[in-house]
Write an enzyme that holds these catalytic residues in place. Structure first.
Site, PDB file in Angstrom:
ATOM      1  N   GLU A   1       0.852  -1.177  -0.113  1.00  0.00           N
ATOM      2  CA  GLU A   1       0.044   0.088  -0.037  1.00  0.00           C
ATOM      3  C   GLU A   1       0.753   1.398   0.226  1.00  0.00           C
ATOM      4  O   GLU A   1       0.655   2.260   0.618  1.00  0.00           O
ATOM      5  CB  GLU A   1      -0.895  -0.090   1.227  1.00  0.00           C
ATOM      6  CG  GLU A   1      -1.831  -1.328   1.350  1.00  0.00           C
ATOM      7  CD  GLU A   1      -3.351  -1.250   1.828  1.00  0.00           C
ATOM      8  OE1 GLU A   1      -3.661  -0.176   1.678  1.00  0.00           O
ATOM      9  OE2 GLU A   1      -3.850  -2.462   1.942  1.00  0.00           O
TER      10      GLU A   1
HETATM   11  N1  CAA Z   1      -6.686  10.864  -3.806  1.00  0.00           N
HETATM   12  C1  CAA Z   1      -7.433  11.241  -4.902  1.00  0.00           C
HETATM   13  N2  CAA Z   1      -6.637  11.669  -6.303  1.00  0.00           N
HETATM   14  C2  CAA Z   1      -5.345  11.855  -6.187  1.00  0.00           C
HETATM   15  C3  CAA Z   1      -4.857  11.190  -5.128  1.00  0.00           C
HETATM   16  C4  CAA Z   1      -5.560  10.970  -3.739  1.00  0.00           C
HETATM   17  N3  CAA Z   1      -4.798  10.533  -2.589  1.00  0.00           N
HETATM   18  N4  CAA Z   1      -3.290  11.474  -5.216  1.00  0.00           N
HETATM   19  C5  CAA Z   1      -3.305  11.668  -6.431  1.00  0.00           C
HETATM   20  N5  CAA Z   1      -4.579  12.036  -7.121  1.00  0.00           N
HETATM   21  C6  CAA Z   1      -4.933  12.428  -8.331  1.00  0.00           C
HETATM   22  C7  CAA Z   1      -4.180  13.756  -8.477  1.00  0.00           C
HETATM   23  O1  CAA Z   1      -4.805  14.706  -8.219  1.00  0.00           O
HETATM   24  C8  CAA Z   1      -3.841  13.668 -10.032  1.00  0.00           C
HETATM   25  O2  CAA Z   1      -5.076  14.076 -10.643  1.00  0.00           O
HETATM   26  P1  CAA Z   1      -5.306  15.042 -11.863  1.00  0.00           P
HETATM   27  O3  CAA Z   1      -4.637  14.164 -12.886  1.00  0.00           O
HETATM   28  O4  CAA Z   1      -6.568  15.101 -12.323  1.00  0.00           O
HETATM   29  O5  CAA Z   1      -4.614  16.231 -11.653  1.00  0.00           O
HETATM   30  C9  CAA Z   1      -3.325  12.471 -10.302  1.00  0.00           C
HETATM   31  O6  CAA Z   1      -4.135  11.681  -9.162  1.00  0.00           O
HETATM   32  C10 CAA Z   1      -2.053  12.215 -10.543  1.00  0.00           C
HETATM   33  O7  CAA Z   1      -1.661  12.450  -9.277  1.00  0.00           O
HETATM   34  P2  CAA Z   1      -0.114  12.630  -9.064  1.00  0.00           P
HETATM   35  O8  CAA Z   1       0.440  13.572  -9.868  1.00  0.00           O
HETATM   36  O9  CAA Z   1       0.151  12.775  -7.604  1.00  0.00           O
HETATM   37  O10 CAA Z   1       0.701  11.239  -9.517  1.00  0.00           O
HETATM   38  P3  CAA Z   1       2.125  10.676  -9.489  1.00  0.00           P
HETATM   39  O11 CAA Z   1       2.280   9.722 -10.575  1.00  0.00           O
HETATM   40  O12 CAA Z   1       3.102  11.859  -9.343  1.00  0.00           O
HETATM   41  O13 CAA Z   1       2.258   9.909  -7.979  1.00  0.00           O
HETATM   42  C11 CAA Z   1       2.163   8.234  -6.422  1.00  0.00           C
HETATM   43  C12 CAA Z   1       1.503   9.172  -7.426  1.00  0.00           C
HETATM   44  C13 CAA Z   1       1.887   8.714  -4.980  1.00  0.00           C
HETATM   45  C14 CAA Z   1       3.732   7.966  -6.617  1.00  0.00           C
HETATM   46  C15 CAA Z   1       1.306   6.882  -6.589  1.00  0.00           C
HETATM   47  O14 CAA Z   1       1.553   6.456  -7.813  1.00  0.00           O
HETATM   48  C16 CAA Z   1       1.561   6.094  -5.475  1.00  0.00           C
HETATM   49  O15 CAA Z   1       0.806   6.032  -4.427  1.00  0.00           O
HETATM   50  N6  CAA Z   1       2.243   5.048  -5.689  1.00  0.00           N
HETATM   51  C17 CAA Z   1       2.189   3.845  -4.816  1.00  0.00           C
HETATM   52  C18 CAA Z   1       1.307   2.820  -5.386  1.00  0.00           C
HETATM   53  C19 CAA Z   1       0.926   2.086  -4.268  1.00  0.00           C
HETATM   54  O16 CAA Z   1       0.538   2.146  -3.060  1.00  0.00           O
HETATM   55  N7  CAA Z   1       0.661   0.637  -4.618  1.00  0.00           N
HETATM   56  C20 CAA Z   1       0.172  -0.387  -3.482  1.00  0.00           C
HETATM   57  C21 CAA Z   1      -1.025  -1.048  -4.223  1.00  0.00           C
HETATM   58  S1  CAA Z   1      -2.081  -2.013  -3.344  1.00  0.00           S
HETATM   59  C22 CAA Z   1      -1.078  -3.494  -2.639  1.00  0.00           C
HETATM   60  O17 CAA Z   1      -0.141  -3.178  -1.725  1.00  0.00           O
HETATM   61  C23 CAA Z   1      -1.769  -4.820  -3.020  1.00  0.00           C
HETATM   62  C24 CAA Z   1      -2.689  -5.181  -1.665  1.00  0.00           C
HETATM   63  O18 CAA Z   1      -3.572  -6.255  -2.314  1.00  0.00           O
HETATM   64  C25 CAA Z   1      -2.813  -4.763  -0.463  1.00  0.00           C
END
Ligand code: CAA
Length: 396
Positions: free
Chosen positions: A373
């Protein structure tokens, strides 16, 4: 002097209402009766007790912070306390409950059509059905916008092909939220989320073996080979996929952080008991200042984690933005859980290195929490970006 059990500690904090403490007590009772007596066997044999999810549903634990469709409708603070109590018993059980409630159910509840909600939420809430969250792929973890799974338009809906990796509950779910790219040139704005029944032709799942911890929960690799779904399978619209994923992760990260307070608490409890019972040099270990220092360090991490989780929960309950505060809580509580588990083994010495005491399981289980996550490094990037306004994730 009697040691304080966590509920007493929660009261001392003066943070929680009587209703919230009642919920924590009910979950603790469930954990004491159903989880603690079984966990050593489940962990050793890698048993996933699916009956437990039905019991969790009957108790109102699945999607408990959501309203309507059979959900209990508690506040987020109560949900955090429930995760704490579950994880103090077993991380695998907390993981299953929070993947179902925080990721799968929350996304349907927030972004689904009325028909999608009616179809899925009541049975996910009761535990009759399980759901999971298919975001991560073999080549795409932290860079969640860069998915290789493709969704192609057909006459009647969509055809989806790709692989998903590390998916909790993936082998037992009836429905999986599949995040897929519809138009690669649009990057994250081309992503969509689909509700895919796992009985669909072309869908297969495989268990991932050899995990360090989380032995009582299921982790799967999923494969989709031209899986056909109708238009009505999409959650929201094309382009909403990334937002769906990030919103759900704001929820999921909160439950992971809250659960980690439970690991810290378990480490404190086990270490205090052991330090008072085990003697060296003719006195209990607790007599030694360096042992007390380790216990004090654990208590500090536990209490600070609980305060940070509480802050994130209150912001959620007030409907205020909380992405950064959730990342702060997730980062601190997960790293603290690993550190507490490590310290607890140090207090136990050789006895902590084998499974006679719960602390080696705490370390095995805690280790994944700084990875899934969103890794600790991703949480730091989110926090740093919020503080500076500069996106350190921008490709060079
Ligand atoms: N809530 C709603 N929208 C959001 C948001 C949030 N918390 N964070 C970003 N957004 C939106 C932004 O507003 C933006 O929208 P617009 O295009 O309309 O402007 C869009 O999403 C893109 O946002 P970012 O520019 O922030 O995106 P980014 O590519 O720079 O980075 C990141 C994002 C934080 C690195 C993200 O990719 C991330 O969190 N990565 C980690 C993924 C992760 O947690 N993976 C684990 C998955 S689940 C798992 O573990 C398996 C399981 O079964 C438990």
């Amino acid at each position: 002097m009697a040691t304080m059990r966590p509920l007493d500690l929660l009261k001392v904090d003066h943070l929680f209402s009587d209703d919230e403490l009642d919920i924590a007590a009910a979950v603790r009772e469930f954990v004491d009766e159903r989880v603690r007596p079984e966990i050593a066997d489940w962990f050793e044999q890698g048993t996933v007790d699916l009956g437990l999810m039905k019991e969790a549903g009957a108790l109102g634990l699945l999607g408990m912070h959501l309203t309507g469709y059979g959900c209990a409708g508690t506040n987020a603070v109560s949900y955090g306390l429930a995760c704490l109590e579950l994880e103090a018993g077993d991380s695998g059980v907390r993981s299953m409950v929070s993947v179902q409630g925080s990721l799968a159910m929350f996304a349907i509840w927030k972004f689904g059509s009325e028909e999608q909600k009616q179809t899925w939420l009541p049975k996910l809430c009761s535990g009759e059905s399980l759901g999971c969250f298919g975001l991560t792929e073999p080549d795409t973890g932290s860079d969640a916008a860069n998915l290789r799974t493709r969704a192609t338009k057909t006459d009647s809906g969509w055809s989806i092909s790709g692989q998903k990796m590390w998916i909790s509950l993936g082998n037992f779910s009836e429905v999986v939220l599949i995040f897929a790219q519809t138009a690669p040139e649009k990057k994250h704005k081309g992503l969509a989320c689909f509700l895919v029944p796992t009985a669909s032709d072309g869908f297969t799942s495989q268990e991932i073996h050899g995990k360090l911890g989380l032995r009582s929960s299921d982790t799967a690799e999923l494969s989709l080979d031209s899986v056909e779904v109708g238009e009505d399978a999409m959650l929201g619209e094309v382009g909403d996929g990334f937002k769906v994923a990030m919103s759900a992760l704001d929820n999921g990260r909160y439950s992971v952080a809250a659960g980690c307070v439970g690991i810290c608490e378990g480490c404190v409890e086990a270490s205090v008991a052991y330090a008072k019972e085990r003697e060296q040099f003719g006195v209990p270990l607790a007599r030694f200042q360096l042992v007390q220092e380790m216990i004090a360090d654990m208590i500090l991490k536990r209490d600070a984690s609980r305060m940070l989780v509480y802050r994130a929960g209150v912001l959620k309950d007030e409907g205020k933005p909380n992405t950064t505060e959730t990342s702060v809580a997730k980062l601190y509580a997960t790293e603290s859980a690993v550190e507490c588990a490590n310290l607890a083994i140090q207090v136990h010495g050789g006895a902590g290195y084998v499974d006679d005491y719960p602390v080696e399981r705490y370390l095995r289980d805690a280790r994944v929490t700084t990875l899934y996550e969103g890794t600790s490094q991703i949480q730091k990037m989110i926090i740093g970006r919020a503080a500076t306004g500069i996106n350190a994730m921008t490709p060079l």
